[in-house]
Design an enzyme around this catalytic site. Structure first.
Site, PDB file in Angstrom:
ATOM      1  N   GLY A 104      28.197  32.537  31.451  1.00 56.18           N
ATOM      2  CA  GLY A 104      27.656  31.780  32.683  1.00 56.18           C
ATOM      3  C   GLY A 104      28.192  32.481  34.232  1.00 56.18           C
ATOM      4  N   LEU A 105      28.151  30.496  35.229  1.00 54.45           N
ATOM      5  CA  LEU A 105      28.480  31.440  36.102  1.00 54.45           C
ATOM      6  C   LEU A 105      30.279  31.567  35.994  1.00 54.45           C
ATOM      7  CD1 LEU A 105      26.252  29.046  38.268  1.00 54.45           C
ATOM      8  CD2 LEU A 105      26.283  31.438  38.264  1.00 54.45           C
ATOM      9  N   SER A 106      31.005  32.050  37.412  1.00 53.37           N
ATOM     10  CA  SER A 106      32.290  31.844  37.764  1.00 53.37           C
ATOM     11  C   SER A 106      32.675  31.002  37.392  1.00 53.37           C
ATOM     12  CB  SER A 106      32.106  32.931  38.935  1.00 53.37           C
ATOM     13  OG  SER A 106      33.844  32.571  39.041  1.00 53.37           O
ATOM     14  N   GLY A 130      33.660  27.495  33.168  1.00 49.95           N
ATOM     15  CA  GLY A 130      34.729  27.541  31.923  1.00 49.95           C
ATOM     16  C   GLY A 130      34.236  28.143  30.770  1.00 49.95           C
ATOM     17  N   LYS A 131      34.194  29.111  31.121  1.00 47.12           N
ATOM     18  CA  LYS A 131      33.799  30.368  30.104  1.00 47.12           C
ATOM     19  C   LYS A 131      35.333  30.500  29.384  1.00 47.12           C
ATOM     20  CE  LYS A 131      32.010  33.406  32.354  1.00 47.12           C
ATOM     21  NZ  LYS A 131      32.010  32.868  33.736  1.00 47.12           N
ATOM     22  N   SER A 132      36.021  31.032  30.036  1.00 46.12           N
ATOM     23  CA  SER A 132      37.364  31.540  29.194  1.00 46.12           C
ATOM     24  C   SER A 132      37.876  30.386  29.098  1.00 46.12           C
ATOM     25  CB  SER A 132      38.171  31.927  30.438  1.00 46.12           C
ATOM     26  OG  SER A 132      38.355  33.389  30.625  1.00 46.12           O
ATOM     27  N   SER A 165      28.327  38.316  32.240  1.00 38.43           N
ATOM     28  CA  SER A 165      27.367  38.715  32.259  1.00 38.43           C
ATOM     29  C   SER A 165      25.885  38.603  32.563  1.00 38.43           C
ATOM     30  CB  SER A 165      27.251  39.426  30.664  1.00 38.43           C
ATOM     31  OG  SER A 165      27.733  37.887  29.997  1.00 38.43           O
TER      32      SER A 165
END
Lengths: 203, 203
Positions: B36-38, B41-43, B110
Protein backbone atom coordinates in the site's frame (compact mmCIF):
# COMPACT_ATOMS: atom_id res chain seq x y z
CA UNK A 1 28.67 -0.17 -3.61
CA UNK A 2 27.40 -0.39 -0.03
CA UNK A 3 26.96 3.29 0.70
CA UNK A 4 23.55 4.37 1.99
CA UNK A 5 21.65 5.32 -1.16
CA UNK A 6 18.12 5.71 0.12
CA UNK A 7 17.23 8.92 1.90
CA UNK A 8 14.02 9.91 3.70
CA UNK A 9 13.97 6.77 5.83
CA UNK A 10 13.92 6.37 9.58
CA UNK A 11 14.46 3.24 11.66
CA UNK A 12 11.26 1.75 13.06
CA UNK A 13 11.36 0.38 16.57
CA UNK A 14 9.81 -3.06 16.49
CA UNK A 15 7.17 -3.58 19.12
CA UNK A 16 8.53 -6.99 20.08
CA UNK A 17 12.11 -6.70 21.29
CA UNK A 18 14.98 -9.09 20.67
CA UNK A 19 14.97 -9.89 24.39
CA UNK A 20 11.27 -10.76 24.38
CA UNK A 21 11.74 -13.14 21.46
CA UNK A 22 14.73 -14.72 23.19
CA UNK A 23 12.50 -15.34 26.20
CA UNK A 24 9.87 -17.00 24.00
CA UNK A 25 12.52 -19.23 22.39
CA UNK A 26 14.50 -20.05 25.52
CA UNK A 27 17.74 -18.93 23.94
CA UNK A 28 19.45 -15.88 22.55
CA UNK A 29 19.99 -15.34 18.86
CA UNK A 30 23.46 -15.51 17.36
CA UNK A 31 25.25 -16.20 14.11
CA UNK A 32 27.33 -19.38 14.02
CA UNK A 33 29.56 -18.61 11.08
CA UNK A 34 31.17 -21.77 9.69
CA UNK A 35 34.12 -21.05 7.40
CA UNK A 36 36.51 -23.37 5.60
CA UNK A 37 37.49 -24.93 2.30
CA UNK A 38 35.09 -26.61 -0.10
CA UNK A 39 34.32 -30.14 1.19
CA UNK A 40 35.71 -29.40 4.66
CA UNK A 41 32.36 -30.35 6.15
CA UNK A 42 30.77 -26.93 6.85
CA UNK A 43 27.28 -27.68 5.59
CA UNK A 44 27.18 -31.20 6.96
CA UNK A 45 28.29 -30.12 10.43
CA UNK A 46 25.94 -27.11 10.39
CA UNK A 47 23.01 -29.36 9.49
CA UNK A 48 23.98 -31.85 12.21
CA UNK A 49 24.07 -29.01 14.78
CA UNK A 50 20.76 -27.70 13.46
CA UNK A 51 19.19 -31.13 13.88
CA UNK A 52 20.44 -31.44 17.47
CA UNK A 53 19.07 -27.97 18.24
CA UNK A 54 15.72 -28.89 16.69
CA UNK A 55 15.50 -32.04 18.78
CA UNK A 56 16.17 -29.90 21.87
CA UNK A 57 13.30 -27.59 20.89
CA UNK A 58 15.57 -24.70 19.94
CA UNK A 59 14.92 -22.38 17.02
CA UNK A 60 17.63 -22.48 14.42
CA UNK A 61 18.16 -22.03 10.72
CA UNK A 62 20.83 -23.06 8.23
CA UNK A 63 21.88 -20.69 5.48
CA UNK A 64 24.24 -22.33 3.08
CA UNK A 65 25.90 -21.42 -0.17
CA UNK A 66 23.99 -23.79 -2.32
CA UNK A 67 20.56 -22.61 -1.19
CA UNK A 68 21.39 -18.91 -1.02
CA UNK A 69 23.06 -19.05 -4.42
CA UNK A 70 19.82 -20.28 -6.01
CA UNK A 71 17.69 -17.58 -4.39
CA UNK A 72 18.83 -14.34 -2.83
CA UNK A 73 22.24 -14.31 -4.47
CA UNK A 74 21.50 -15.92 -7.80
CA UNK A 75 22.52 -12.69 -9.53
CA UNK A 76 26.07 -12.94 -8.15
CA UNK A 77 29.04 -14.80 -9.59
CA UNK A 78 32.47 -15.61 -8.19
CA UNK A 79 34.45 -12.43 -8.91
CA UNK A 80 36.09 -10.81 -5.89
CA UNK A 81 33.42 -8.09 -5.92
CA UNK A 82 30.55 -10.57 -6.19
CA UNK A 83 32.05 -12.76 -3.45
CA UNK A 84 32.19 -9.74 -1.15
CA UNK A 85 28.58 -8.79 -1.93
CA UNK A 86 27.59 -12.43 -1.47
CA UNK A 87 28.99 -12.50 2.05
CA UNK A 88 27.65 -9.03 2.86
CA UNK A 89 24.08 -10.03 1.96
CA UNK A 90 24.38 -13.30 3.85
CA UNK A 91 25.63 -11.41 6.89
CA UNK A 92 22.66 -9.04 6.77
CA UNK A 93 20.17 -11.90 6.40
CA UNK A 94 21.85 -13.85 9.20
CA UNK A 95 21.60 -10.71 11.35
CA UNK A 96 17.84 -10.54 10.70
CA UNK A 97 17.44 -14.16 11.81
CA UNK A 98 19.69 -13.60 14.82
CA UNK A 99 17.75 -10.49 15.88
CA UNK A 100 14.67 -12.67 15.70
CA UNK A 101 16.31 -14.92 18.34
CA UNK A 102 17.24 -17.72 15.97
CA UNK A 103 20.51 -19.61 16.25
CA UNK A 104 21.64 -18.89 12.71
CA UNK A 105 24.10 -21.32 11.14
CA UNK A 106 25.83 -20.11 8.00
CA UNK A 107 27.96 -22.48 5.94
CA UNK A 108 29.99 -20.64 3.32
CA UNK A 109 33.61 -20.92 2.29
CA UNK A 110 33.86 -17.15 2.99
CA UNK A 111 37.58 -17.17 2.22
CA UNK A 112 38.40 -13.52 2.91
CA UNK A 113 39.06 -12.32 6.45
CA UNK A 114 37.90 -8.78 5.65
CA UNK A 115 34.46 -9.98 4.48
CA UNK A 116 33.93 -12.08 7.61
CA UNK A 117 35.12 -9.25 9.85
CA UNK A 118 32.56 -6.92 8.26
CA UNK A 119 29.80 -9.27 9.34
CA UNK A 120 31.27 -9.43 12.85
CA UNK A 121 31.20 -5.63 12.94
CA UNK A 122 27.44 -5.37 12.33
CA UNK A 123 26.75 -7.78 15.19
CA UNK A 124 26.75 -7.16 18.93
CA UNK A 125 29.12 -8.68 21.49
CA UNK A 126 28.74 -12.46 21.59
CA UNK A 127 26.38 -12.51 18.62
CA UNK A 128 28.98 -13.62 16.07
CA UNK A 129 30.58 -17.00 16.65
CA UNK A 130 33.23 -17.68 14.03
CA UNK A 131 33.82 -21.40 13.59
CA UNK A 132 36.80 -22.51 11.53
CA UNK A 133 36.15 -25.92 10.05
CA UNK A 134 39.77 -26.85 9.69
CA UNK A 135 40.61 -29.42 7.04
CA UNK A 136 43.66 -29.29 4.82
CA UNK A 137 43.46 -28.96 1.06
CA UNK A 138 44.77 -32.55 0.91
CA UNK A 139 41.93 -33.84 3.10
CA UNK A 140 39.29 -31.94 1.14
CA UNK A 141 40.75 -32.94 -2.20
CA UNK A 142 40.68 -36.58 -1.15
CA UNK A 143 36.96 -36.32 -0.28
CA UNK A 144 35.95 -34.14 -3.25
CA UNK A 145 32.30 -35.32 -3.24
CA UNK A 146 31.31 -33.14 -6.19
CA UNK A 147 34.52 -33.59 -8.17
CA UNK A 148 35.24 -29.87 -7.91
CA UNK A 149 38.89 -30.15 -6.92
CA UNK A 150 39.46 -32.38 -9.91
CA UNK A 151 37.87 -29.79 -12.18
CA UNK A 152 39.85 -27.00 -10.52
CA UNK A 153 43.13 -28.89 -11.00
CA UNK A 154 42.20 -29.38 -14.63
CA UNK A 155 41.60 -25.64 -14.96
CA UNK A 156 37.91 -26.13 -15.68
CA UNK A 157 36.92 -24.02 -12.66
CA UNK A 158 38.63 -20.69 -12.16
CA UNK A 159 38.93 -18.88 -8.82
CA UNK A 160 38.74 -22.06 -6.79
CA UNK A 161 39.56 -21.50 -3.12
CA UNK A 162 42.63 -23.45 -1.98
CA UNK A 163 43.76 -24.18 -5.54
CA UNK A 164 43.72 -20.99 -7.59
CA UNK A 165 42.31 -18.58 -4.99
CA UNK A 166 43.53 -17.95 -1.43
CA UNK A 167 41.84 -19.04 1.79
CA UNK A 168 42.49 -16.73 4.71
CA UNK A 169 42.00 -18.73 7.90
CA UNK A 170 40.48 -16.91 10.88
CA UNK A 171 43.05 -15.51 13.28
CA UNK A 172 40.94 -15.57 16.42
CA UNK A 173 37.89 -17.74 15.74
CA UNK A 174 35.62 -18.54 18.67
CA UNK A 175 35.92 -22.22 17.79
CA UNK A 176 38.15 -24.45 15.65
CA UNK A 177 36.79 -27.81 14.54
CA UNK A 178 39.42 -30.37 13.57
CA UNK A 179 37.80 -31.84 10.50
CA UNK A 180 41.02 -33.63 9.48
CA UNK A 181 40.75 -36.03 12.38
CA UNK A 182 37.26 -35.94 13.88
CA UNK A 183 33.85 -37.02 12.58
CA UNK A 184 30.66 -35.01 12.05
CA UNK A 185 28.87 -36.09 15.23
CA UNK A 186 31.80 -35.30 17.50
CA UNK A 187 32.31 -31.88 15.89
CA UNK A 188 28.59 -31.05 16.06
CA UNK A 189 28.73 -31.95 19.75
CA UNK A 190 31.59 -29.49 20.24
CA UNK A 191 29.45 -26.70 18.82
CA UNK A 192 26.52 -27.55 21.12
CA UNK A 193 28.92 -27.61 24.08
CA UNK A 194 30.21 -24.18 23.13
CA UNK A 195 26.66 -22.77 23.15
CA UNK A 196 25.89 -24.42 26.47
CA UNK A 197 29.12 -23.25 28.12
CA UNK A 198 28.72 -19.68 26.94
CA UNK A 199 25.20 -19.05 28.17
CA UNK A 200 23.28 -19.06 24.90
CA UNK A 201 20.57 -21.33 26.26
CA UNK A 202 18.48 -19.46 28.81
CA UNK A 203 15.81 -22.08 29.42
CA UNK B 1 20.11 -9.34 -13.79
CA UNK B 2 18.59 -12.30 -11.99
CA UNK B 3 19.80 -15.10 -14.22
CA UNK B 4 21.57 -17.97 -12.47
CA UNK B 5 25.24 -17.01 -12.60
CA UNK B 6 26.85 -19.54 -10.31
CA UNK B 7 27.54 -22.98 -11.72
CA UNK B 8 28.85 -26.12 -10.00
CA UNK B 9 26.26 -25.92 -7.24
CA UNK B 10 23.70 -28.44 -6.08
CA UNK B 11 20.79 -27.98 -3.71
CA UNK B 12 21.34 -29.37 -0.22
CA UNK B 13 18.46 -31.14 1.47
CA UNK B 14 18.20 -29.78 4.99
CA UNK B 15 17.96 -32.45 7.62
CA UNK B 16 15.12 -30.68 9.42
CA UNK B 17 12.13 -30.32 7.14
CA UNK B 18 9.75 -27.40 6.88
CA UNK B 19 7.01 -29.66 8.25
CA UNK B 20 9.08 -30.62 11.31
CA UNK B 21 9.74 -26.98 12.12
CA UNK B 22 6.06 -26.15 11.68
CA UNK B 23 5.30 -28.87 14.23
CA UNK B 24 7.79 -27.35 16.69
CA UNK B 25 6.25 -23.89 16.23
CA UNK B 26 2.61 -24.92 16.22
CA UNK B 27 1.96 -23.17 12.94
CA UNK B 28 2.95 -23.20 9.30
CA UNK B 29 5.21 -20.61 7.77
CA UNK B 30 3.89 -18.07 5.29
CA UNK B 31 4.56 -14.63 3.94
CA UNK B 32 2.04 -11.97 4.87
CA UNK B 33 2.81 -9.39 2.23
CA UNK B 34 1.40 -5.96 3.19
CA UNK B 35 1.29 -3.56 0.25
CA UNK B 36 0.00 0.00 0.00
CA UNK B 37 0.90 3.68 -0.21
CA UNK B 38 3.35 5.42 2.05
CA UNK B 39 1.64 6.18 5.39
CA UNK B 40 -1.25 3.77 4.68
CA UNK B 41 -0.41 1.91 7.90
CA UNK B 42 1.51 -1.13 6.59
CA UNK B 43 4.30 -1.16 9.15
CA UNK B 44 2.09 -0.21 12.08
CA UNK B 45 -0.46 -2.91 11.29
CA UNK B 46 2.27 -5.51 10.62
CA UNK B 47 3.87 -4.74 13.99
CA UNK B 48 0.50 -4.93 15.73
CA UNK B 49 -0.12 -8.35 14.16
CA UNK B 50 3.39 -9.43 15.09
CA UNK B 51 2.79 -8.41 18.70
CA UNK B 52 -0.47 -10.36 18.87
CA UNK B 53 1.28 -13.40 17.41
CA UNK B 54 4.10 -13.06 19.94
CA UNK B 55 1.64 -12.89 22.84
CA UNK B 56 0.03 -16.08 21.49
CA UNK B 57 3.44 -17.81 21.47
CA UNK B 58 3.72 -17.84 17.68
CA UNK B 59 6.96 -17.28 15.79
CA UNK B 60 6.86 -14.28 13.55
CA UNK B 61 9.10 -11.64 12.09
CA UNK B 62 8.58 -8.21 10.57
CA UNK B 63 10.63 -7.13 7.56
CA UNK B 64 10.02 -3.51 6.73
CA UNK B 65 11.41 -1.03 4.28
CA UNK B 66 13.15 1.15 6.78
CA UNK B 67 15.11 -1.67 8.40
CA UNK B 68 15.89 -3.58 5.21
CA UNK B 69 16.99 -0.39 3.47
CA UNK B 70 19.65 0.19 6.16
CA UNK B 71 21.02 -3.33 5.94
CA UNK B 72 20.52 -5.86 3.17
CA UNK B 73 19.39 -3.33 0.58
CA UNK B 74 21.42 -0.30 1.53
CA UNK B 75 23.15 -0.46 -1.86
CA UNK B 76 19.85 0.06 -3.70
CA UNK B 77 18.13 3.32 -4.58
CA UNK B 78 14.68 4.09 -5.96
CA UNK B 79 15.14 3.60 -9.71
CA UNK B 80 12.74 1.14 -11.33
CA UNK B 81 15.56 -1.42 -11.57
CA UNK B 82 16.59 -0.96 -7.95
CA UNK B 83 12.98 -1.12 -6.75
CA UNK B 84 12.56 -4.44 -8.54
CA UNK B 85 15.78 -5.82 -7.04
CA UNK B 86 14.69 -4.50 -3.64
CA UNK B 87 11.46 -6.48 -3.77
CA UNK B 88 13.18 -9.55 -5.25
CA UNK B 89 15.67 -9.73 -2.37
CA UNK B 90 12.96 -9.13 0.23
CA UNK B 91 10.91 -11.91 -1.33
CA UNK B 92 13.84 -14.34 -1.14
CA UNK B 93 14.58 -13.43 2.49
CA UNK B 94 10.90 -13.72 3.41
CA UNK B 95 10.89 -17.14 1.74
CA UNK B 96 13.82 -18.24 3.92
CA UNK B 97 11.93 -17.16 7.06
CA UNK B 98 8.74 -18.78 5.83
CA UNK B 99 10.52 -22.05 5.06
CA UNK B 100 11.78 -21.91 8.62
CA UNK B 101 8.11 -21.92 9.74
CA UNK B 102 7.95 -18.26 10.67
CA UNK B 103 4.92 -16.11 9.95
CA UNK B 104 6.77 -13.51 7.95
CA UNK B 105 5.25 -10.03 7.77
CA UNK B 106 6.65 -7.75 5.10
CA UNK B 107 5.67 -4.09 5.00
CA UNK B 108 6.78 -2.44 1.78
CA UNK B 109 4.99 -0.10 -0.60
CA UNK B 110 5.86 -2.64 -3.35
CA UNK B 111 3.94 -0.61 -5.93
CA UNK B 112 4.40 -2.86 -8.97
CA UNK B 113 2.14 -5.85 -9.53
CA UNK B 114 4.80 -7.72 -11.50
CA UNK B 115 7.32 -7.53 -8.64
CA UNK B 116 4.80 -8.83 -6.10
CA UNK B 117 3.68 -11.58 -8.45
CA UNK B 118 7.29 -12.74 -8.82
CA UNK B 119 7.43 -13.29 -5.08
CA UNK B 120 4.13 -15.17 -5.18
CA UNK B 121 5.62 -17.40 -7.88
CA UNK B 122 8.54 -18.58 -5.73
CA UNK B 123 6.19 -19.59 -2.92
CA UNK B 124 3.99 -22.65 -2.58
CA UNK B 125 0.20 -22.74 -2.49
CA UNK B 126 -1.11 -20.81 0.53
CA UNK B 127 2.35 -19.54 1.48
CA UNK B 128 1.87 -16.06 0.03
CA UNK B 129 -0.86 -13.95 1.58
CA UNK B 130 -1.15 -10.63 -0.21
CA UNK B 131 -2.70 -7.97 2.02
CA UNK B 132 -3.73 -4.70 0.44
CA UNK B 133 -3.68 -1.95 3.04
CA UNK B 134 -6.16 0.25 1.26
CA UNK B 135 -5.99 3.96 2.01
CA UNK B 136 -6.48 6.71 -0.53
CA UNK B 137 -3.76 9.17 -1.43
CA UNK B 138 -5.91 11.81 0.30
CA UNK B 139 -6.00 9.84 3.56
CA UNK B 140 -2.26 9.16 3.47
CA UNK B 141 -1.43 12.73 2.53
CA UNK B 142 -3.49 14.00 5.46
CA UNK B 143 -1.53 11.76 7.88
CA UNK B 144 1.91 12.31 6.32
CA UNK B 145 3.81 11.54 9.57
CA UNK B 146 7.23 12.09 7.99
CA UNK B 147 6.25 15.03 5.79
CA UNK B 148 7.08 13.01 2.68
CA UNK B 149 3.95 13.88 0.70
CA UNK B 150 4.66 17.55 1.33
CA UNK B 151 8.20 17.11 -0.02
CA UNK B 152 6.91 15.10 -2.98
CA UNK B 153 4.36 17.80 -3.84
CA UNK B 154 7.16 20.36 -3.66
CA UNK B 155 9.20 18.24 -6.06
CA UNK B 156 11.89 17.58 -3.44
CA UNK B 157 11.38 13.82 -3.67
CA UNK B 158 11.27 12.23 -7.11
CA UNK B 159 9.60 8.89 -7.92
CA UNK B 160 7.14 9.15 -5.03
CA UNK B 161 4.43 6.50 -5.22
CA UNK B 162 0.95 7.94 -5.57
CA UNK B 163 2.24 11.38 -6.54
CA UNK B 164 4.86 11.06 -9.27
CA UNK B 165 5.02 7.25 -9.53
CA UNK B 166 2.16 4.79 -10.02
CA UNK B 167 0.73 2.40 -7.43
CA UNK B 168 -0.69 -0.77 -8.92
CA UNK B 169 -3.23 -2.15 -6.47
CA UNK B 170 -3.48 -5.95 -6.16
CA UNK B 171 -6.16 -7.48 -8.37
CA UNK B 172 -6.87 -10.56 -6.26
CA UNK B 173 -5.33 -10.01 -2.85
CA UNK B 174 -6.06 -12.59 -0.16
CA UNK B 175 -7.12 -9.75 2.14
CA UNK B 176 -8.05 -6.07 1.85
CA UNK B 177 -7.76 -3.89 4.94
CA UNK B 178 -9.85 -0.72 4.88
CA UNK B 179 -7.37 1.72 6.36
CA UNK B 180 -9.48 4.72 5.34
CA UNK B 181 -12.15 3.87 7.89
CA UNK B 182 -10.82 1.36 10.43
CA UNK B 183 -8.19 1.59 13.14
CA UNK B 184 -4.98 -0.41 13.65
CA UNK B 185 -6.30 -2.81 16.29
CA UNK B 186 -9.37 -3.76 14.28
CA UNK B 187 -7.33 -4.33 11.12
CA UNK B 188 -4.70 -6.37 12.97
CA UNK B 189 -7.54 -8.49 14.32
CA UNK B 190 -8.77 -9.11 10.78
CA UNK B 191 -5.35 -10.50 9.85
CA UNK B 192 -5.27 -12.82 12.86
CA UNK B 193 -8.79 -14.02 11.98
CA UNK B 194 -7.66 -14.75 8.43
CA UNK B 195 -4.82 -16.94 9.73
CA UNK B 196 -7.15 -18.73 12.14
CA UNK B 197 -9.85 -19.32 9.55
CA UNK B 198 -7.43 -20.64 6.94
CA UNK B 199 -5.69 -23.26 9.07
CA UNK B 200 -2.31 -21.63 9.60
CA UNK B 201 -2.33 -22.40 13.32
CA UNK B 202 -1.90 -26.12 13.88
CA UNK B 203 -1.63 -26.10 17.67
Amino acid sequence: MTEQKATNITRHEHNVSKEERAKLNGHKGAILWFTGLSACGKSTIANAVDHKLYLAGKHSVVLDGDNIRMGLNKNLGFSAEDRAENIRRIGEVAKLFSQNASLTLTAFISPYRADRDKVREIMGQGEFIEIHVDASVETCEQRDPKGLYKKARAGEIKNFTGISDPYEAPEKPELVLDSNRKGIEELAGEVISYLQNHGYFTA
